[in-house]
Design a protein around this motif. Structure first.
Motif, PDB file in Angstrom:
ATOM      1  N   ILE A   1       0.861  -1.178   0.000  1.00 53.67           N
ATOM      2  CA  ILE A   1       0.000   0.000   0.000  1.00 53.67           C
ATOM      3  C   ILE A   1       0.895   1.224   0.000  1.00 53.67           C
ATOM      4  O   ILE A   1       1.949   1.231   0.654  1.00 53.67           O
ATOM      5  N   ALA A   2       0.485   2.257  -0.722  1.00 52.65           N
ATOM      6  CA  ALA A   2       1.334   3.440  -0.877  1.00 52.65           C
ATOM      7  C   ALA A   2       1.605   4.097   0.478  1.00 52.65           C
ATOM      8  O   ALA A   2       0.700   4.276   1.292  1.00 52.65           O
ATOM      9  N   THR A   3       2.880   4.443   0.695  1.00 53.68           N
ATOM     10  CA  THR A   3       3.226   5.339   1.798  1.00 53.68           C
ATOM     11  C   THR A   3       2.779   6.740   1.404  1.00 53.68           C
ATOM     12  O   THR A   3       2.254   7.499   2.210  1.00 53.68           O
ATOM     13  N   LEU A   4       2.985   7.029   0.135  1.00 53.07           N
ATOM     14  CA  LEU A   4       2.496   8.273  -0.464  1.00 53.07           C
ATOM     15  C   LEU A   4       2.461   8.063  -1.973  1.00 53.07           C
ATOM     16  O   LEU A   4       3.267   7.311  -2.519  1.00 53.07           O
ATOM     17  N   SER A   5       1.520   8.695  -2.646  1.00 53.28           N
ATOM     18  CA  SER A   5       1.504   8.617  -4.104  1.00 53.28           C
ATOM     19  C   SER A   5       1.174   9.980  -4.678  1.00 53.28           C
ATOM     20  O   SER A   5       0.533  10.808  -4.018  1.00 53.28           O
ATOM     21  N   CYS A   6       1.666  10.191  -5.905  1.00 54.27           N
ATOM     22  CA  CYS A   6       1.497  11.495  -6.557  1.00 54.27           C
ATOM     23  C   CYS A   6       1.181  11.288  -8.033  1.00 54.27           C
ATOM     24  O   CYS A   6       1.861  10.519  -8.709  1.00 54.27           O
ATOM     25  N   SER A   7       0.143  11.926  -8.514  1.00 55.15           N
ATOM     26  CA  SER A   7      -0.199  11.853  -9.937  1.00 55.15           C
ATOM     27  C   SER A   7      -0.222  13.265 -10.503  1.00 55.15           C
ATOM     28  O   SER A   7      -0.907  14.141  -9.984  1.00 55.15           O
ATOM     29  N   VAL A   8       0.569  13.451 -11.558  1.00 54.56           N
ATOM     30  CA  VAL A   8       0.676  14.778 -12.192  1.00 54.56           C
ATOM     31  C   VAL A   8       0.278  14.647 -13.657  1.00 54.56           C
ATOM     32  O   VAL A   8       0.534  13.617 -14.280  1.00 54.56           O
TER      33      VAL A   8
ATOM     34  N   LYS B   1       4.898  11.840   9.659  1.00 53.61           N
ATOM     35  CA  LYS B   1       4.402  13.016   8.949  1.00 53.61           C
ATOM     36  C   LYS B   1       5.548  13.729   8.223  1.00 53.61           C
ATOM     37  O   LYS B   1       5.416  14.134   7.070  1.00 53.61           O
ATOM     38  N   GLU B   2       6.699  13.842   8.912  1.00 46.23           N
ATOM     39  CA  GLU B   2       7.830  14.560   8.339  1.00 46.23           C
ATOM     40  C   GLU B   2       8.315  13.867   7.057  1.00 46.23           C
ATOM     41  O   GLU B   2       8.613  14.522   6.062  1.00 46.23           O
ATOM     42  N   PHE B   3       8.385  12.540   7.104  1.00 52.36           N
ATOM     43  CA  PHE B   3       8.837  11.815   5.913  1.00 52.36           C
ATOM     44  C   PHE B   3       7.823  11.977   4.776  1.00 52.36           C
ATOM     45  O   PHE B   3       8.192  12.173   3.620  1.00 52.36           O
ATOM     46  N   ARG B   4       6.538  11.951   5.138  1.00 55.11           N
ATOM     47  CA  ARG B   4       5.512  12.126   4.103  1.00 55.11           C
ATOM     48  C   ARG B   4       5.608  13.515   3.468  1.00 55.11           C
ATOM     49  O   ARG B   4       5.458  13.665   2.262  1.00 55.11           O
ATOM     50  N   LEU B   5       5.896  14.537   4.293  1.00 53.04           N
ATOM     51  CA  LEU B   5       6.041  15.883   3.732  1.00 53.04           C
ATOM     52  C   LEU B   5       7.223  15.933   2.758  1.00 53.04           C
ATOM     53  O   LEU B   5       7.158  16.575   1.713  1.00 53.04           O
TER      54      LEU B   5
ATOM     55  N   THR C   1       1.210  11.086  10.811  1.00 53.49           N
ATOM     56  CA  THR C   1       2.122   9.996  11.127  1.00 53.49           C
ATOM     57  C   THR C   1       1.312   8.714  11.290  1.00 53.49           C
ATOM     58  O   THR C   1       0.263   8.715  11.924  1.00 53.49           O
ATOM     59  N   SER C   2       1.772   7.646  10.647  1.00 53.44           N
ATOM     60  CA  SER C   2       1.142   6.339  10.854  1.00 53.44           C
ATOM     61  C   SER C   2       2.269   5.340  11.007  1.00 53.44           C
ATOM     62  O   SER C   2       3.441   5.717  10.925  1.00 53.44           O
ATOM     63  N   TRP C   3       1.934   4.067  11.196  1.00 50.58           N
ATOM     64  CA  TRP C   3       3.016   3.096  11.369  1.00 50.58           C
ATOM     65  C   TRP C   3       3.848   2.936  10.100  1.00 50.58           C
ATOM     66  O   TRP C   3       4.981   2.516  10.141  1.00 50.58           O
TER      67      TRP C   3
END
Lengths: 295, 163
Positions: A194-201, A267-271, A261-263
């Motif tokens: 599952i995505a830690t983060l995803s970006c679509s441009v 939050k900082e890494f996601r930013l 922040t999740s497991w």
């Protein structure tokens, strides 16, 4: 054996809508790759299911007369990735859903299920948001049209009212025409994650390929629901293709997101990912469109 | 509980099973046809040990409702053997390459690899990995599995050329 109570099996969309009205509590079962698993885990044990998986009228991808791309909700992720219309006009959507699960999951999982679950990590959601998808939602009393932008109410909750079923996902021609896109999913593994983060441009360049005519950015897992980054989009409009553009986008996206922040990640890494993935996906989209940063 | 009769084709034979509607496809094929190559591993679609082909595509039979199989053509590992029961080239390649240790994941891996070994063009090792990314193996470290699939695909492409 699955622990569910009743299985309603409509043979037409009309019958499905009728059954949904009679049994509003029944969960709509598409490919089942979320619902059947939650039943196994006991979370949905004893539920009633409305099985629409066999309704071929809700399957398939086509182009309508006005040039809209119409994706029916039961189109599987594999169907989307392999479809010539998707490959030709919005390949980024096919590339995004190709990063879901593994081949078996992509054969059973449907795009309708992916967005109706309402989770922020849905891999199709960012690209559909970035392309201003429009949803067709039906009930026995009629059909309503809803921008996908307004569909997510809160985590796991979408604007499907009692008796309603998602019957279509449209991407208008004005939205997809002459655009080039890129999707980046950041996860621990390349598959079954599952995505830690995803970006679509996606971008549309000026005819001389020197400026941004239109740029759209959406994120998954950067907020409680999938979101667009409007500040960044606005600051990119009409901008020349240079480092200044990338800087404005970085600043803009940070103003638009609110990760937590999740497991999986802090939050900082996601930013950090928000900034970096937006930058990379923007550069890749511009290159696909035939432009060049500082070119 | 409600029952339903499901007509389908399994390993080339027309069949009809009467099942509890709450059954998964893996329950139905193991329980009523004795197709024990289908493993109940995770039972939530993560490990791929229950992989079968439905109309030629790999699916996790543990998260596929039996009622969805109506009218479908299903192939399991048992269906790869010839009429005398001799194993197929891909099974032999798994043995030859040492791609089997405990063997629990093997049928699922082999079924997931069927579309690869039938393709007309050679598949890169990266693409083979991608196509079996829905299958887990805790023993082999995957390299030998990839070797077996690649070897069988190359062999089949050569055989087609020779004809």
């Amino acid at each position: 054996m699955y622990d569910f109570k009743n299985l309603y099996e409509p043979t037409s969309v009309e019958e499905a809508l009728k059954l949904k009205k009679e049994h509003p509590e029944a969960l709509i079962l598409a490919g089942g790759s979320d619902i059947l698993i939650q039943i196994r885990e006991g979370k949905l044990a004893g539920c009633d299911l409305l099985n629409i998986y066999g309704l071929d009228a809700l399957r398939g991808i086509c182009m309508e007369e006005d040039g809209s791309l119409l994706i029916r909700p039961l189109a599987s992720f594999t169907d989307i990735t392999m479809h010539p219309l998707i490959k030709k006009h919005i390949p980024v959507l096919g590339e995004a859903v190709e990063q879901i699960g593994g081949p078996q999951v992509r054969n059973i999982g449907t795009i309708g299920g992916n967005i109706c679950n309402g989770v922020t990590s849905a891999d199709s959601a960012g690209t559909l948001k970035a392309y201003d998808a429009v949803l067709e939602i039906a009930s026995i009393d009629g059909t309503r049209i809803l921008p996908y932008a307004d569909f997510n109410l809160k985590p796991g909750k979408v604007d499907l009212r009692p008796g309603e079923i998602l019957t279509g996902i449209r991407i208008p021609k004005a939205s997809w025409e002459n655009t080039y896109g890129d999707f980046i999913k950041y996860a621990m593994r390349k598959a079954m994650d599952i995505a830690t983060l995803s970006c679509s441009v996606n971008v549309r360049l000026s005819s001389d390929k020197k400026k941004i005519e239109r740029l759209r950015i959406a994120f998954g897992v950067a907020a409680p629901t999938p979101i667009r980054a409007f500040t960044a989009e606005k600051s990119a409009e009409g901008h020349a293709l240079n480092e200044g553009l990338l800087k404005k986008i970085s600043e803009g996206v940070l103003a638009d997101v609110m990760p937590r922040t999740s497991w999986r990640a802090s939050k900082e890494f996601r930013l950090h990912l928000v900034e970096e993935l937006a930058r990379r996906a923007t550069i890749a989209s511009i290159e696909k469109a035939g432009g060049k940063i500082n070119g | 509980m409600a029952k339903k009769t499901i007509p389908c084709t399994v390993n080339g034979k027309k069949r009809e099973y009467t099942v509890d509607i709450r059954s998964s496809l893996s329950d139905m094929l193991r329980g009523q046809e004795g197709l024990d190559s289908i493993k109940h591993g995770c039972d939530v679609g993560e490990c791929g040990a229950c992989t079968v082909l439905i109309d030629g595509k790999p699916f996790n039979s543990c998260i596929y409702l039996a009622v969805w199989a109506e009218g479908k053509t299903i192939l399991t590992l048992e269906g790869l053997s010839d009429k005398k029961g001799a194993i197929s080239d891909i099974q032999q390649a798994f043995i030859d390459e040492g791609a089997v240790q405990c063997g629990f994941c093997t049928p699922g891996f082999i079924m997931a690899s069927v579309p690869i070994i039938n393709s007309e063009e050679p598949t890169s090792r990266d693409d083979i990995r991608k196509q079996v990314a829905g299958n887990l193996c805790r023993c082999t470290g995957y390299e030998k599995i990839i070797n077996a699939i690649e070897k069988t695909q190359h062999k089949r492409i050569e055989e087609k050329k020779a004809k």
